[in-house]
Design a protein around this motif. Structure first.
Motif, mmCIF file in Angstrom:
data_model
loop_
_atom_site.group_PDB
_atom_site.id
_atom_site.type_symbol
_atom_site.label_atom_id
_atom_site.label_comp_id
_atom_site.label_asym_id
_atom_site.label_seq_id
_atom_site.Cartn_x
_atom_site.Cartn_y
_atom_site.Cartn_z
ATOM 1 N N ASP A 251 58.065 -79.718 59.885
ATOM 2 C CA ASP A 251 57.628 -79.325 58.216
ATOM 3 C C ASP A 251 58.773 -78.460 58.329
ATOM 4 O O ASP A 251 59.345 -78.596 57.378
ATOM 5 C CB ASP A 251 56.296 -78.554 58.199
ATOM 6 C CG ASP A 251 55.175 -79.586 58.109
ATOM 7 O OD1 ASP A 251 55.400 -81.156 57.366
ATOM 8 O OD2 ASP A 251 54.170 -79.812 58.172
ATOM 9 N N GLY B 285 50.776 -78.301 51.414
ATOM 10 C CA GLY B 285 50.380 -79.001 52.579
ATOM 11 C C GLY B 285 51.501 -79.113 53.111
ATOM 12 O O GLY B 285 52.534 -78.515 53.131
ATOM 13 N N SER B 286 51.706 -79.964 54.181
ATOM 14 C CA SER B 286 52.178 -81.451 54.932
ATOM 15 C C SER B 286 53.653 -81.532 54.474
ATOM 16 O O SER B 286 54.052 -82.407 53.651
ATOM 17 C CB SER B 286 51.931 -81.605 56.575
ATOM 18 O OG SER B 286 52.662 -81.968 57.335
ATOM 19 N N GLY C 25 53.954 -85.020 64.435
ATOM 20 C CA GLY C 25 53.880 -84.314 63.664
ATOM 21 C C GLY C 25 53.174 -82.613 63.468
ATOM 22 O O GLY C 25 52.266 -82.421 62.941
ATOM 23 N N TYR C 26 54.109 -82.699 64.301
ATOM 24 C CA TYR C 26 54.432 -80.980 64.225
ATOM 25 C C TYR C 26 54.308 -80.218 63.072
ATOM 26 O O TYR C 26 54.635 -80.236 62.100
ATOM 27 C CB TYR C 26 55.108 -80.633 65.617
ATOM 28 C CG TYR C 26 55.354 -81.355 66.827
ATOM 29 C CD1 TYR C 26 53.827 -81.816 67.285
ATOM 30 C CD2 TYR C 26 56.256 -81.617 67.722
ATOM 31 C CE1 TYR C 26 54.174 -82.057 68.604
ATOM 32 C CE2 TYR C 26 56.105 -81.799 69.043
ATOM 33 C CZ TYR C 26 54.650 -83.101 68.924
ATOM 34 O OH TYR C 26 54.319 -83.244 69.823
ATOM 35 N N LYS C 27 53.937 -78.821 63.154
ATOM 36 C CA LYS C 27 54.432 -77.904 62.296
ATOM 37 C C LYS C 27 56.039 -77.840 61.735
ATOM 38 O O LYS C 27 56.884 -77.078 61.069
ATOM 39 C CB LYS C 27 53.558 -76.197 62.434
ATOM 40 C CG LYS C 27 53.485 -75.805 60.901
ATOM 41 C CD LYS C 27 52.813 -74.290 62.047
ATOM 42 C CE LYS C 27 53.204 -73.563 60.392
ATOM 43 N NZ LYS C 27 52.059 -71.857 60.894
ATOM 44 N N TYR D 99 55.863 -82.710 55.454
ATOM 45 C CA TYR D 99 56.041 -84.432 57.086
ATOM 46 C C TYR D 99 55.079 -85.132 56.265
ATOM 47 O O TYR D 99 55.676 -86.264 55.366
ATOM 48 C CB TYR D 99 55.610 -84.389 57.887
ATOM 49 C CG TYR D 99 55.753 -85.425 59.137
ATOM 50 C CD1 TYR D 99 56.850 -86.000 59.947
ATOM 51 C CD2 TYR D 99 54.124 -86.418 59.336
ATOM 52 C CE1 TYR D 99 56.984 -87.134 60.423
ATOM 53 C CE2 TYR D 99 53.836 -87.371 59.607
ATOM 54 C CZ TYR D 99 55.322 -87.812 60.795
ATOM 55 O OH TYR D 99 55.584 -89.012 61.760
ATOM 56 N N ASP D 100 53.806 -85.111 55.650
ATOM 57 C CA ASP D 100 52.704 -85.846 55.038
ATOM 58 C C ASP D 100 53.320 -86.185 53.265
ATOM 59 O O ASP D 100 52.728 -87.649 53.210
ATOM 60 C CB ASP D 100 51.702 -85.037 54.861
ATOM 61 C CG ASP D 100 51.023 -85.585 56.663
ATOM 62 O OD1 ASP D 100 51.197 -85.893 57.717
ATOM 63 O OD2 ASP D 100 50.346 -84.249 56.710
ATOM 64 N N ASN D 101 53.474 -84.976 52.654
ATOM 65 C CA ASN D 101 54.257 -85.805 51.438
ATOM 66 C C ASN D 101 55.879 -86.039 51.647
ATOM 67 O O ASN D 101 55.261 -87.137 50.772
ATOM 68 C CB ASN D 101 54.360 -83.978 50.602
ATOM 69 C CG ASN D 101 53.028 -83.199 50.968
ATOM 70 O OD1 ASN D 101 52.167 -84.086 50.735
ATOM 71 N ND2 ASN D 101 53.087 -81.554 50.668
#
Length: 959
Positions: free
Chosen positions: A266, A226-227, A261-263, A229-231
């Protein structure tokens, strides 16, 4: 083996039991791969091995050291201690608890020779509890800081590349966006770097916390699927809601939410985390000074105007171990967890939390030293005490939210196994908000301050019992402990209002001026014994006075100018009225005059106990009476040992916490002798680190100024200085009785324009050590008045005698000059002698001031800014004792005037070469001959060793 004797293994087991009772987890004879250490100690996840030998065995010392160093060399242990048991313990192992042990600590890089220390079990235990901070060399710490710096810089660069504006990053950091112009690229870059540091710091704490709480994903687990950033947002949200640690993760999460929230986000977070994990593997992550040093490095242009200085860890250790000396706190039952847990400690300018951390460690050490005798579960009590102190006992305040974040990390990172629900850490507002002028912590002088963020949970009534955290409450009214604090420790901002006024220099000019005016209004309205001219530190000390309870203490890092500077007079008056100054520490180490990391200014450490203010009048009267009857600093049998000041002159400024511990320990445990009777030599191993002596507090207050006991590193010189100043064996008088000093440099600069040729008023400009080599000089410049009337007034105060106004003590040669005609100057004080004095008086006074005795007294009246860079203020010079030319016989005057005529054109060597200067010796011989004094060679030699003159450290080793 003799009957009744015990094997060494019995002592090892007994040692392990005692260490376990004191809260150190120890396993005796624990077998490790290819090694059989005597005692293995696990502390903070590190392997510490103790290798013991009985001292009367042949080669015991070398054998113990070889085994200890081998453990470290082969990476079997992170750190090892070579220990020698006294022989009598063979027959009486129970005496180990009281025995004096000999031990040496081995850390990489392994030293060629061991530094053997001596101390009881408490000393050994403390070394084991602090030695992990010495796990790696300073090079390794710098390496770790560099790795973090690379991570922070790379992430900050990405933030800017993504177009994340300064406004978005400044808000969660507590930096008013309007105070940082986008055009000021350095400040904008610094803000992005601070934001990145907050994120990296949270990643570091995240990984350490995951090692003790299995509910938390490790960093690598966050990045596997997953991301990233999100994790991270999810895990940090879980920590905030279920465990708390708001102090660490709330600001970091808010910074994270400002990122896109870009790749690429991450990937940038992953790269940053890889660097963080590299630091974790180095096992220096729990050294709270790493992030602190990096933080202040990154502050750059923002930190300098704030006057923020990062207290070194050794200095904090020394200061707080002195401040928490148990014999000064006899009212506390140190063995009772409830009593110790109720202590309240504050820092109103906490920065990165170094002083709060040192205070926590010192209090914990006091508790563990006595609580283990109760036989209770000490590790459990240790955890409970840490939790209580961190959640309720420690209070930190700063104007930067990022600083409060790092304080929280510094306090909790070394002990992730202790779950902290909330902390009394507050970011306070600084700046102009409409009609309101907010001064950060200083607003507490008016009763309350505006909180921008409070890093602790607060229950607020809500529907369905939902909780709102304090970080969501922006208008909270701060409530301090009702009965005040037991101790307030601080390294306050040092910015001053003189010259180019730097007070509140981080703000925009318009806002800054308004706050400077508000500060002056605050001082007047509250009738503070403080001076804005001395700087914010003076006002912060007055703030501490408002909130420390009677019987409580202040523990401050302050500019050395507080001891003699005229602008600090109100602060000295405050301390004299309401406190007993129990200890002052001054560094004479020419490599470190300071106790802060990012300054070379001369500083002191001060500990003072608050007493009843209503007794101040009686105290003052008693001091005046004693001063008139007993002008010498001689103790009498009726002195109360608690009413005294311990003066500590360091020859070496400790560079690590262990050295700082051993500097503080003899002062905590031994009775420091009064100056008249002796001196306590402070040894760390075979190296002498300084000298300590005591003065009666009443007599200390009666000194002309507080620098006298700290004017010189050698106590013998201090004793001679006191005797010379107060015992009246020489015909001395205050300089003010002989003449009037001319205008200061500001008055000259504001009134005249210097030129190199006539016309104009004659002047002597500058103090070039290569050109100013003789006692007689001619004018070298001329002054054109910009205001004729003002120029005439100042010219009336010109004089032929000049006394240095500022100088480098190590390079310059003359302290006083005689000019061929009256002059004014920019770096010399003109002195006009009273008309009643004879014509030879000028020559005699200049000769005296350039003699060893004259220099000895003059240097003792300096205001020290940066080691050998000193100034001589008008107030201090007027009070300085000089030769009273009025009391000399006609023959004495003739002899001294004749000596001046013979020596006035002879070049003198720099003050650092006093002992090797034939002209200086000739001056001294003339003084001795005329006044009937003994030979001054010994005084000249001793003075020539002083670091403030030579910039060479004093060294002494035990044979």
């Amino acid at each position: 083996m003799h009957e009744g004797s015990f094997r060494q293994e019995v002592l090892n087991v007994k040692l392990a039991e005692l260490l376990a009772q004191k809260g150190v987890v120890a396993l005796p004879e624990q077998r490790l791969p290819e090694a059989l250490p005597d005692v293995l100690v696990i502390f903070n996840g590190l392997r510490l091995i103790i290798e013991g030998e009985i001292s009367d065995q042949v080669g015991a010392e070398q054998r113990a050291w070889n085994k200890a160093s081998e453990r470290v060399q082969r990476d079997i242990a992170h750190i090892a201690v070579a220990l020698l048991y006294p022989p009598h313990l063979r027959h009486e192992p129970k005496a180990l608890e009281r025995a004096i042990l000999k031990f040496a600590v081995c850390v990489p890089p392994i030293p060629e020779k061991p530094n053997w220390l001596e101390g009881d079990l408490d000393a050994l235990c403390n070394v084991l509890q602090t030695a992990y901070q010495q796990l790696t060399s300073e090079d390794e710490v710098q390496k770790a800081a560099q790795i973090l710096r690379e991570a922070v810089y790379a992430l900050a660069e990405k933030m800017r590349a993504w177009g994340v504006t300064v406004d978005r990053l400044a808000a969660p950091l507590g930096i008013p966006p309007e105070s940082v112009s986008q055009k000021k690229s350095k400040q904008a870059i610094a803000i992005s770097q601070i934001a990145a540091l907050v994120v990296a710091n949270a990643l570091l704490f995240h990984e350490e916390l995951a090692q003790v709480d299995h509910r938390i994903k490790r960093l690598r687990q966050c990045f596997e699927t997953g991301s990233a950033y999100d994790n991270l947002l999810e895990v940090w949200g879980f920590i905030l809601n279920e465990i708390n640690y708001h102090a660490v993760f709330d600001i970091a999460r808010k910074v994270l939410l400002e990122l896109p929230g870009y790749k690429e986000t991450d990937e940038a977070l992953k790269r940053c985390a890889e660097k963080v994990l590299e630091v974790v593997r180095m096992r220096v992550a729990t050294r709270h000074d790493v992030a602190g040093r990096l933080y202040h490095l990154l502050l750059g242009d923002i930190a300098k105007p704030l006057g923020t200085y990062y207290t070194s860890v050794p200095a904090a250790t020394l200061l707080l171990r002195l401040a928490w000396a148990p014999h000064w706190w006899q009212q506390i039952s140190w063995h009772e967890l409830s009593a110790v847990g109720n202590l309240r400690v504050a820092d109103f300018a906490c920065g990165t939390g170094t002083l709060l951390m040192a205070s926590l460690q010192a209090v914990l050490d006091n508790f563990l030293r006595v609580a283990w005798r109760n036989g209770d579960d000490l590790p459990k009590q240790r955890r409970e005490l840490l939790k209580k102190l961190l959640e309720e006992g420690l209070w930190g305040f700063d104007v930067l939210q990022s600083a409060v974040h790092l304080t929280a990390t510094a306090l909790t990172l070394p002990i992730p196994e202790v779950t902290i629900k909330g902390m009394n850490l507050y970011a306070l507002d600084l700046g102009v908000r409409g009609d309101e002028k907010r001064l950060g912590s200083l607003d507490l002088l008016r009763g309350t301050a505006q909180v921008t963020i409070a890093l602790r949970p607060i229950q607020v009534p809500r529907a369905k019992g939902k909780r709102v955290t304090a970080t969501q409450i922006r208008q909270e009214q701060l409530q301090l402990p009702e009965h005040g604090f037991d101790l307030i420790c601080m390294n306050p901002p040092f910015t001053r209002s003189c010259g180019d006024n730097l007070l509140f220099g981080s703000l925009l000019p318009k806002e800054r001026k308004q706050l400077q005016q508000e500060l002056q209004r605050l001082i007047q309205d509250e009738q503070l014994l403080a001076s804005a001219t001395a700087g914010l530190a003076s006002v912060f000390l007055a703030l501490a006075d408002r909130h420390v309870k009677e019987g409580g203490r202040l523990a401050f890092v302050l500019p050395k100018a507080i001891l003699s500077g005229a602008e600090w007079e109100k602060t000295r008056e405050l301390l004299t009225r309401r406190y007993v100054v129990e200890a002052i520490v001054v560094s004479h180490d020419p490599q470190r005059w300071n106790f802060s990391e990012n300054t070379d200014l001369s500083e002191i450490l001060l500990v003072a106990r608050k007493v009843r203010s209503e007794n101040s009048g009686q105290v003052q009267n008693r001091r005046k009476q004693r001063r008139s009857h007993n002008p010498c600093l001689i103790d009498d049998a009726e002195n109360n040992p608690s009413e005294r000041t311990v003066c500590i002159n360091l020859w070496q400024n400790p560079r690590n916490p262990i050295d700082a511990f051993f500097v503080a320990e003899p002062i905590r445990k031994q009775e420091v002798p009064y100056l008249e009777r002796g001196v306590l030599h402070i040894w760390v191993g075979r190296e002498k680190f300084g000298e300590a002596f005591a003065l009666d507090w009443d007599e200390f207050c009666s000194l002309d100024h507080w620098l006298l006991p700290f004017a010189y590193a050698q106590s013998d010189l201090v004793r001679k200085l006191v005797q010379l100043s107060y015992q009246g064996k020489l015909p001395l008088c205050p300089l003010r009785e002989l003449g009037e000093l001319g205008p200061d440099r500001r008055g000259v600069w504001n009134t005249f324009v210097p030129v190199d040729a006539p016309p104009g008023y004659p002047a002597f400009w500058g103090h070039d050590a290569q050109k100013v080599t003789t006692m007689t000089q001619k004018p070298n410049a001329y002054l054109l008045p910009s205001n004729v009337q003002r120029g005439q007034l100042l010219w009336k105060r010109s004089g032929r005698v000049l006394i240095a106004e500022r100088m480098w003590l190590n390079t310059q040669r003359l302290t006083s000059l005689l000019l061929t005609q009256p002059v004014l100057s920019n770096v010399w004080w003109p002195l006009k002698l009273h008309c009643k004095l004879s014509g030879d008086a000028e020559k005699i006074l200049v000769l005296w001031l350039n003699s060893t005795i004259g220099i000895f007294l003059l240097v003792a009246n300096r205001v020290e800014t940066r080691g050998a860079w000193v100034s001589f203020k008008q107030q201090r010079l007027y009070a300085m004792p000089v030769l009273d030319v009025r009391k000399l016989t006609k023959r004495q005057r003739q002899k001294l005037a004749q000596a001046f005529d013979q020596l006035s054109d002879k070049p003198l060597k720099p003050l650092s070469q006093l002992a090797d200067d034939p002209v200086r010796k000739a001056i001294d011989d003339a003084i001795s001959s005329a006044l009937g004094l003994p030979d001054l060679t010994s005084l000249r030699n001793a003075l020539s060793r002083e670091p403030v003159l030579t910039l060479k450290p004093l060294r002494q080793r035990r044979l």
